[in-house]
Design a protein around this motif. Structure first.
Motif, PDB file in Angstrom:
ATOM      1  N   ILE A  10      20.269  13.273  38.225  1.00 47.71           N
ATOM      2  CA  ILE A  10      20.161  12.130  38.816  1.00 47.71           C
ATOM      3  C   ILE A  10      21.104  10.885  38.248  1.00 47.71           C
ATOM      4  CG2 ILE A  10      18.443  10.982  37.577  1.00 47.71           C
ATOM      5  CD1 ILE A  10      18.939  11.251  41.354  1.00 47.71           C
ATOM      6  N   ASP A  11      21.403  11.090  36.752  1.00 47.15           N
ATOM      7  CA  ASP A  11      22.128  10.080  36.321  1.00 47.15           C
ATOM      8  C   ASP A  11      23.657   9.886  36.718  1.00 47.15           C
ATOM      9  OD1 ASP A  11      20.308   9.290  34.609  1.00 47.15           O
ATOM     10  OD2 ASP A  11      20.981  10.335  32.645  1.00 47.15           O
ATOM     11  N   SER A  12      23.958  11.050  37.605  1.00 44.52           N
ATOM     12  CA  SER A  12      25.286  10.987  38.086  1.00 44.52           C
ATOM     13  C   SER A  12      25.490   9.956  39.101  1.00 44.52           C
ATOM     14  CB  SER A  12      25.648  12.375  38.879  1.00 44.52           C
ATOM     15  OG  SER A  12      24.776  12.694  39.827  1.00 44.52           O
ATOM     16  N   ILE A  13      24.471   9.352  39.569  1.00 41.51           N
ATOM     17  CA  ILE A  13      24.632   8.354  40.689  1.00 41.51           C
ATOM     18  C   ILE A  13      24.580   7.017  40.068  1.00 41.51           C
ATOM     19  CG2 ILE A  13      23.650   9.914  42.277  1.00 41.51           C
ATOM     20  CD1 ILE A  13      21.007   8.251  42.675  1.00 41.51           C
ATOM     21  N   MET A  14      24.171   6.888  38.913  1.00 43.83           N
ATOM     22  CA  MET A  14      24.446   5.541  38.047  1.00 43.83           C
ATOM     23  C   MET A  14      25.219   4.517  38.492  1.00 43.83           C
ATOM     24  SD  MET A  14      23.840   5.078  33.870  1.00 43.83           S
ATOM     25  CE  MET A  14      25.777   5.477  33.702  1.00 43.83           C
ATOM     26  N   PRO A  15      26.500   4.926  38.346  1.00 40.52           N
ATOM     27  CA  PRO A  15      27.371   3.870  38.777  1.00 40.52           C
ATOM     28  C   PRO A  15      27.566   3.179  40.055  1.00 40.52           C
ATOM     29  CG  PRO A  15      28.574   6.111  38.102  1.00 40.52           C
ATOM     30  CD  PRO A  15      27.102   6.290  38.348  1.00 40.52           C
ATOM     31  N   PHE A  16      26.738   3.994  41.129  1.00 40.42           N
ATOM     32  CA  PHE A  16      26.313   3.367  42.445  1.00 40.42           C
ATOM     33  C   PHE A  16      25.207   2.318  42.437  1.00 40.42           C
ATOM     34  CE2 PHE A  16      27.852   7.965  43.367  1.00 40.42           C
ATOM     35  CZ  PHE A  16      29.292   7.451  43.549  1.00 40.42           C
TER      36      PHE A  16
END
Length: 334
Positions: free
Chosen positions: A184-190
C-alpha cells in the motif's frame, strides 16, 4: 480546443440550413444541439444518459445523511466522521490532498456498506458509476507475495490513469488486514500534498481502506464503557482514532504494519465501527425481512438476533459476525 470546435460547429450549421424549410431547419438544429451535447464529455445531457465523471461535485449531503441514518445501524461515530470528512473535502474547489479514510471494525459492522452508500451518492442520479469506482480486493487482486513488485507498478498505473480520466475517482481497498506488507505504500505519492504529479491533479480523489484490524481494540473499549455503565455514544472519537492509528501500525496482521502512510500522516481519518449489540442486529433482521418481502415477525426477529449475539461468552452483548449472516439466516428461517 472544445470552445474552438463548438464555435466552428455553430458557424458552419447556418451555411448548411438555407435549403431546408423552417420545420426541417428546426429539427436539424435541435438534433445538432443534442448530438453536440452527447459528444461533449462533460455535458449535462451526456451525464444524465451515459456515464461521465462528476466534475461538479453534486453530492447531496441531506440525502447521504438520510441514507446513512436509515440504513446503517449502531454506527453513530462512523457516520459522524464520514459526513464531516466528505463535507470538508467537497467544500473546497481544489483540495490540497485526496480524502483518505480507513474504516476499522469487526466483520459485518457496516464498513463495506458505508463505502457503497458513498459510491451511490457520489455520482449523478444516485447511480454508482462503475467506471469511476474502483474496488480492490486483496485476496482477488494481490494474492501472491512473490509478485509484490508487479502489483506496485500495476496499482500506480491504474490510479494514475483513472485519476487522469476522472479527478473525482473513488478507490476502495478491502481486506487490508491481508494486504502484503509494503504494497500500500506504493500509492504514497498520490496521497500527499502536491499541486500536481506529472501533470495529474489528485486532490479530488477519494481513497477508502477497509480493515478488520483494530476491531478487537474497538470492541475492548466499547465493552469497558458498557461494564462501567457508560453509553457507547460517549466514547471519545479523537482518543479512539489515535488508538487505532497506533494499533494497526504495530499490528503485523495489518496491511498498514510500519506503513509510511501512517508515519507521514497521510490517512486523514481512522474511522471506528463499533460492535453491534442485540438491538442493532434486530434492526438488521427487520430490514432484511422487509427487503425480502416478508412481514415483520417479532418472534423470528428476536430469535435470530438472540442467536447471533454471542460475545463475550458470559454477557453475550455483541454479535461477533455483526449483521454479516442475517440475510442467509432470514432465508433459512422463512
Amino acid at each position: 480546443m472544445k470552445l474552438l470546435n463548438a464555435a466552428v460547429f455553430f458557424i458552419l450549421v447556418p451555411t448548411l440550413t438555407p435549403a431546408l424549410d423552417p420545420l426541417s431547419t428546426s429539427v436539424f438544429m435541435g438534433s445538432a444541439a443534442v448530438a453536440w451535447q452527447l459528444l461533449s464529455s462533460q455535458s449535462w445531457l451526456r451525464c444524465s444518459l451515459l456515464e461521465c465523471c462528476n466534475m461538479k461535485d453534486t453530492l447531496n449531503f441531506s440525502v447521504i445523511k438520510m441514507d446513512l441514518d436509515q440504513k446503517v445501524f449502531g454506527q453513530h461515530l462512523a457516520i459522524q466522521i464520514v459526513l464531516r470528512a466528505l463535507s470538508t473535502n467537497m467544500r473546497s474547489k481544489r483540495p490540497r490532498k485526496p480524502l483518505v479514510m480507513s474504516f476499522h471494525g469487526w466483520t459485518g459492522t457496516g464498513k463495506s456498506f458505508v463505502s457503497s452508500i458513498i459510491a451511490e451518492n457520489l455520482y449523478r442520479l444516485n447511480i454508482p458509476r462503475r467506471k469511476f469506482v474502483h474496488h480492490f480486493s486483496t485476496v482477488l487482486h494481490f494474492p501472491h507475495l512473490s509478485h509484490i513488485h508487479l502489483y506496485k507498478e500495476q496499482l500506480q498505473n491504474w490510479i494514475r490513469g483513472n485519476v487522469s480520466a476522472c479527478p473525482r475517482s473513488l478507490f476502495i481497498f478491502s481486506e487490508m488486514d491481508q494486504m502484503p506488507h509494503g504494497l500500500i505504500d506504493s500509492i504514497m505519492p498520490f496521497l500527499g500534498y502536491h499541486e500536481e504529479i506529472d501533470g495529474v491533479y489528485y486532490g479530488k480523489a477519494i481513497f477508502i481502506f477497509l480493515n478488520n484490524a483494530g476491531g478487537d481494540k474497538i470492541t475492548e473499549i466499547a465493552l469497558d464503557y458498557w461494564r462501567s455503565l457508560k453509553r457507547r455514544e460517549d466514547i471519545p472519537v479523537k482518543e479512539l482514532q489515535s488508538l487505532l492509528s497506533e494499533e494497526i501500525f504495530r499490528n503485523r496482521n495489518s496491511g498498514f504494519f510500519h506503513s509510511q502512510l501512517i508515519q507521514k500522516n497521510l490517512i486523514d481519518y481512522f474511522i471506528p465501527f463499533l460492535p453491534l449489540e442485540y438491538k442493532h442486529v434486530r434492526q438488521c433482521v427487520r430490514e432484511e425481512l422487509r427487503m425480502q418481502g416478508h412481514p415483520e415477525d417479532e418472534d423470528l426477529i428476536a430469535e435470530i438476533a438472540l442467536a447471533m449475539t454471542d460475545y463475550p461468552s458470559e454477557e453475550r452483548l455483541y454479535s461477533s459476525k455483526g449483521c454479516k449472516t442475517v440475510a442467509s439466516r432470514v432465508t433459512l428461517s422463512i
